[in-house]
Design an enzyme around this catalytic site. Structure first.
Site, mmCIF file in Angstrom:
data_model
loop_
_atom_site.group_PDB
_atom_site.id
_atom_site.type_symbol
_atom_site.label_atom_id
_atom_site.label_comp_id
_atom_site.label_asym_id
_atom_site.label_seq_id
_atom_site.Cartn_x
_atom_site.Cartn_y
_atom_site.Cartn_z
ATOM 1 N N LYS A 3 -0.869 8.172 -1.695
ATOM 2 C CA LYS A 3 -0.362 7.668 -2.979
ATOM 3 C C LYS A 3 1.153 7.509 -2.918
ATOM 4 O O LYS A 3 1.902 8.431 -3.261
ATOM 5 C CB LYS A 3 -0.776 8.622 -4.103
ATOM 6 C CG LYS A 3 -2.297 8.590 -4.355
ATOM 7 C CD LYS A 3 -2.730 9.632 -5.352
ATOM 8 C CE LYS A 3 -4.209 9.535 -5.679
ATOM 9 N NZ LYS A 3 -4.714 10.670 -6.443
ATOM 10 N N LYS A 10 1.907 7.211 -11.029
ATOM 11 C CA LYS A 10 1.685 8.349 -11.926
ATOM 12 C C LYS A 10 2.451 9.590 -11.440
ATOM 13 O O LYS A 10 2.748 10.483 -12.246
ATOM 14 C CB LYS A 10 0.189 8.642 -12.107
ATOM 15 C CG LYS A 10 -0.542 9.073 -10.842
ATOM 16 C CD LYS A 10 -0.603 10.556 -10.718
ATOM 17 C CE LYS A 10 -1.151 11.126 -9.452
ATOM 18 N NZ LYS A 10 -0.891 10.584 -8.153
ATOM 19 N N ASP A 33 -5.893 10.033 -13.388
ATOM 20 C CA ASP A 33 -5.047 10.764 -12.436
ATOM 21 C C ASP A 33 -3.738 11.207 -13.098
ATOM 22 O O ASP A 33 -3.196 12.280 -12.790
ATOM 23 C CB ASP A 33 -4.761 9.846 -11.237
ATOM 24 C CG ASP A 33 -4.283 10.620 -10.018
ATOM 25 O OD1 ASP A 33 -4.263 11.861 -10.055
ATOM 26 O OD2 ASP A 33 -3.927 9.969 -9.015
ATOM 27 N N GLY A 43 -7.600 8.620 -7.901
ATOM 28 C CA GLY A 43 -8.214 9.260 -9.061
ATOM 29 C C GLY A 43 -7.672 10.672 -9.227
ATOM 30 O O GLY A 43 -6.809 11.113 -8.462
ATOM 31 N N ARG A 91 -2.048 15.625 14.267
ATOM 32 C CA ARG A 91 -1.158 15.312 15.395
ATOM 33 C C ARG A 91 -0.647 16.585 16.053
ATOM 34 O O ARG A 91 -0.025 16.542 17.100
ATOM 35 C CB ARG A 91 0.018 14.473 14.898
ATOM 36 C CG ARG A 91 0.814 15.214 13.836
ATOM 37 C CD ARG A 91 1.904 14.395 13.227
ATOM 38 N NE ARG A 91 2.405 15.132 12.065
ATOM 39 C CZ ARG A 91 3.534 14.893 11.467
ATOM 40 N NH1 ARG A 91 4.298 13.927 11.876
ATOM 41 N NH2 ARG A 91 3.904 15.624 10.425
ATOM 42 N N ALA A 114 -6.101 18.308 -4.705
ATOM 43 C CA ALA A 114 -6.812 18.810 -3.523
ATOM 44 C C ALA A 114 -7.248 20.267 -3.688
ATOM 45 O O ALA A 114 -8.350 20.635 -3.267
ATOM 46 C CB ALA A 114 -5.925 18.655 -2.292
ATOM 47 N N ARG A 155 2.034 19.016 -6.704
ATOM 48 C CA ARG A 155 3.398 19.194 -6.169
ATOM 49 C C ARG A 155 4.402 18.394 -6.969
ATOM 50 O O ARG A 155 5.551 18.787 -7.121
ATOM 51 C CB ARG A 155 3.461 18.746 -4.704
ATOM 52 C CG ARG A 155 3.088 19.812 -3.740
ATOM 53 C CD ARG A 155 2.886 19.232 -2.411
ATOM 54 N NE ARG A 155 1.931 18.125 -2.528
ATOM 55 C CZ ARG A 155 1.387 17.506 -1.500
ATOM 56 N NH1 ARG A 155 1.722 17.855 -0.288
ATOM 57 N NH2 ARG A 155 0.525 16.527 -1.667
ATOM 58 N N ASN A 156 3.976 17.228 -7.496
ATOM 59 C CA ASN A 156 4.900 16.420 -8.274
ATOM 60 C C ASN A 156 5.279 17.125 -9.574
ATOM 61 O O ASN A 156 6.453 17.204 -9.928
ATOM 62 C CB ASN A 156 4.270 15.045 -8.547
ATOM 63 C CG ASN A 156 4.216 14.219 -7.283
ATOM 64 O OD1 ASN A 156 5.238 13.759 -6.793
ATOM 65 N ND2 ASN A 156 3.025 14.062 -6.715
HETATM 66 N N1 LIG Z 1 -2.676 17.063 -2.378
HETATM 67 C C1 LIG Z 1 -3.322 16.377 -3.308
HETATM 68 O O1 LIG Z 1 -3.806 16.950 -4.299
HETATM 69 C C2 LIG Z 1 -3.507 14.918 -3.172
HETATM 70 C C3 LIG Z 1 -2.765 14.178 -2.287
HETATM 71 N N2 LIG Z 1 -2.930 12.820 -2.215
HETATM 72 C C4 LIG Z 1 -2.125 12.025 -1.319
HETATM 73 O O2 LIG Z 1 -2.527 12.276 0.019
HETATM 74 C C5 LIG Z 1 -1.411 12.123 0.890
HETATM 75 C C6 LIG Z 1 -1.328 13.358 1.765
HETATM 76 O O3 LIG Z 1 -1.139 14.454 0.897
HETATM 77 P P1 LIG Z 1 -1.477 15.947 1.301
HETATM 78 O O4 LIG Z 1 -2.657 16.031 2.184
HETATM 79 O O5 LIG Z 1 -1.493 16.699 0.039
HETATM 80 O O6 LIG Z 1 -0.165 16.303 2.103
HETATM 81 P P2 LIG Z 1 0.118 17.561 3.021
HETATM 82 O O7 LIG Z 1 1.586 17.714 3.019
HETATM 83 O O8 LIG Z 1 -0.730 18.708 2.616
HETATM 84 O O9 LIG Z 1 -0.400 17.094 4.427
HETATM 85 C C7 LIG Z 1 0.022 15.930 5.046
HETATM 86 C C8 LIG Z 1 -0.513 15.995 6.463
HETATM 87 O O10 LIG Z 1 -0.202 14.774 7.120
HETATM 88 C C9 LIG Z 1 0.336 15.083 8.372
HETATM 89 N N3 LIG Z 1 1.214 14.003 8.749
HETATM 90 C C10 LIG Z 1 2.399 13.678 8.220
HETATM 91 N N4 LIG Z 1 2.905 12.607 8.849
HETATM 92 C C11 LIG Z 1 1.994 12.275 9.797
HETATM 93 C C12 LIG Z 1 1.949 11.290 10.790
HETATM 94 N N5 LIG Z 1 2.943 10.412 10.920
HETATM 95 N N6 LIG Z 1 0.862 11.266 11.624
HETATM 96 C C13 LIG Z 1 -0.146 12.146 11.463
HETATM 97 N N7 LIG Z 1 -0.144 13.119 10.547
HETATM 98 C C14 LIG Z 1 0.918 13.170 9.731
HETATM 99 C C15 LIG Z 1 1.077 16.384 8.186
HETATM 100 O O11 LIG Z 1 1.220 17.051 9.429
HETATM 101 C C16 LIG Z 1 0.143 17.127 7.250
HETATM 102 O O12 LIG Z 1 -0.869 17.792 7.959
HETATM 103 C C17 LIG Z 1 -0.177 11.913 -0.015
HETATM 104 O O13 LIG Z 1 0.133 10.546 -0.071
HETATM 105 C C18 LIG Z 1 -0.644 12.378 -1.377
HETATM 106 O O14 LIG Z 1 -0.013 11.688 -2.442
HETATM 107 C C19 LIG Z 1 -3.859 12.171 -2.950
HETATM 108 C C20 LIG Z 1 -4.647 12.868 -3.829
HETATM 109 C C21 LIG Z 1 -4.516 14.280 -4.026
HETATM 110 O O1 LIG Z 2 -2.528 12.602 -6.485
HETATM 111 C C1 LIG Z 2 -2.494 13.707 -6.942
HETATM 112 C C2 LIG Z 2 -3.663 14.269 -7.645
HETATM 113 O O2 LIG Z 2 -4.675 13.323 -7.810
HETATM 114 C C3 LIG Z 2 -1.199 14.413 -6.873
HETATM 115 O O3 LIG Z 2 -1.190 15.581 -6.226
HETATM 116 P P1 LIG Z 2 0.257 16.131 -5.788
HETATM 117 O O4 LIG Z 2 1.171 16.032 -6.956
HETATM 118 O O5 LIG Z 2 0.002 17.550 -5.398
HETATM 119 O O6 LIG Z 2 0.696 15.265 -4.633
#
Ligand SMILES: NC(=O)C1=CN([C@@H]2O[C@H](COP(=O)(O)OP(=O)(O)OC[C@H]3O[C@@H](n4cnc5c(N)ncnc54)[C@H](O)[C@@H]3O)[C@@H](O)[C@H]2O)C=CC1
Ligand SMILES: O=C(CO)COP(=O)(O)O
Length: 346
Positions: free
Chosen positions: A105, A203, A256, A148, A35, A152, A267-268
């Site tokens: 998640k 989780k 996971d 899973g 965005r 990232a 981050r959690n």
């Molecule tokens: N980081 C990880 O290792 C993992 C994250 N997830 C899940 O994925 C989801 C996103 O996490 P991340 O990518 O790590 O977060 P992040 O904080 O790195 O990025 C989130 C992105 O979404 C954008 N965003 C936020 N609100 C928005 C909206 N209303 N419209 C459009 N874009 C928007 C932000 O600008 C940012 O670029 C979370 O629910 C997280 O639990 C799932 C598996 C692994």
């Molecule tokens: O879902 C996760 C890994 O699979 C959690 O990653 P974060 O704790 O960084 O959001």
């Protein structure tokens, strides 16, 4: 099914959205939506995000209508508190032929103010999973989730792992497998989408607890017990929400949970670790631009557990620590002396 030739969309250019885009780009062209126009311009100019080189098959895009018109298959990967607004933005452009597989998640809350929630008025009707939000806000029905051990940072480094696509539609699972599977990413399918979504969200709560223990300097014995009893609380809460136990014992659950509850890349876990080191919630919030999903999930889960009259001692103690500043050492003592009388009690 023949090879999928179309461009695939990813909504959310955060760390996980970028990781998914990179995995997809092994097989298909990818449009990565942000965005933020500066992010779109920077990604397309530098061909990098989070310091990782992006495949030439990935292009960033800032126009949601164009994304939806060009992509039948879309992966929404934005934080849960922005998920519904993202769906309302995509909704007018989406058609019944679209397929959405989300990677978020957490839970959505609607129809209640934060103050009312704090008064204890949250009920199940206010809480949705992301797949439910998609069907509430759009005409799309063929919905799935990714869940899973998918830290990232590890995926961006090219390290192998596995995931589950949860969907009641076999064709969604098959298509997801087709575009994501590689020698670095094994994709399972599971028809219990609710279980996969609940496991992925819940989780994060236990990962916060595990981080707290680590921050406190405690060892693997206690961490193992937290994961063991935490998994039971996840499954018990899942049962109350209508899911089966099985999702909690597969890739989306224990898989996971182990990854997130033991990794400084989470981050959690890191949020908990900093609490365990004695930092205050406000200071952590100020330095974490996107707060760990588990903090929000903890609050929602605690309120719903009260509604269902569930006894979830770990969730209770974590709520007390995170939201009421309860003493961590007292919380640990409470749990160690808690009258658990049965080891495996479901
Ligand atoms: N980081 C990880 O290792 C993992 C994250 N997830 C899940 O994925 C989801 C996103 O996490 P991340 O990518 O790590 O977060 P992040 O904080 O790195 O990025 C989130 C992105 O979404 C954008 N965003 C936020 N609100 C928005 C909206 N209303 N419209 C459009 N874009 C928007 C932000 O600008 C940012 O670029 C979370 O629910 C997280 O639990 C799932 C598996 C692994
Ligand atoms: O879902 C996760 C890994 O699979 C959690 O990653 P974060 O704790 O960084 O959001």
């Amino acid at each position: 099914m023949p090879d999928f030739q179309q461009t695939v969309g990813v909504v959310g250019a955060g760390t996980f959205g970028t990781a998914i885009a990179n995995l997809l780009s092994r097989r298909v062209d990818v449009l990565l939506y942000s965005r933020n126009p500066d992010t779109v311009e920077r990604i397309n100019r530098e061909r990098q995000n989070f310091g990782i080189n992006l495949s030439p098959r990935i292009n960033a895009i800032g126009n949601v209508q164009e994304l939806v018109e060009k992509c039948t298959l879309i992966f929404p990967v934005v934080p849960s508190d922005g998920f519904r607004s993202t769906m309302t933005r995509l909704g007018p452009h989406l058609r019944p032929y679209h397929i959405l597989i989300h990677g978020t998640k957490g839970f959505d809350v609607q129809g209640i103010t934060p103050a009312q929630m704090d008064e204890g008025l949250l009920e199940p009707q206010h809480v949705s999973t992301m797949s439910q939000v998609i069907t509430q806000e759009t005409v799309v029905r063929r919905v799935g989730c990714l869940s899973g051990p998918n830290l990232a940072t590890e995926i961006l480094e090219g390290q192998p792992t596995a995931t589950v696509i949860g969907s009641v539609y076999e064709e969604v699972i098959e298509l997801g497998k087709k575009v994501l599977s590689s020698d670095a990413f094994h994709v399972f399918g599971n028809n219990d989408i609710l279980g996969a979504e609940l496991a992925g969200a819940l989780k994060n709560i236990i990962a916060i607890g595990s981080g707290i223990l680590r921050g406190r300097g405690l060892g693997k014995n206690l961490q193992a017990m937290l994961i063991t009893r935490g998994l039971m609380e996840m499954a018990r809460f899942g049962q109350a929400m209508g899911s089966t136990n099985s999702a909690f014992f597969g890739t989306a659950g224990i898989g996971d949970l182990v990854a997130t509850a033991t990794s400084k890349n989470s981050r959690n876990f890191t949020f908990g670790f900093r609490l365990g080191k004695g930092e205050k919630m406000a200071d952590i919030e100020a330095t974490m631009p996107e707060l760990a999903e588990g903090v929000r999930t903890l609050k929602i889960t605690w309120h719903l557990a009260n509604y269902y009259k569930l006894r979830l001692p770990i969730t209770q103690m974590l709520y007390n620590i995170v939201f009421d500043g309860y003493n961590i050492d007292k919380a640990i003592k409470f749990l160690i002396t808690y009258p658990y009388d049965v080891d495996v009690d479901f």
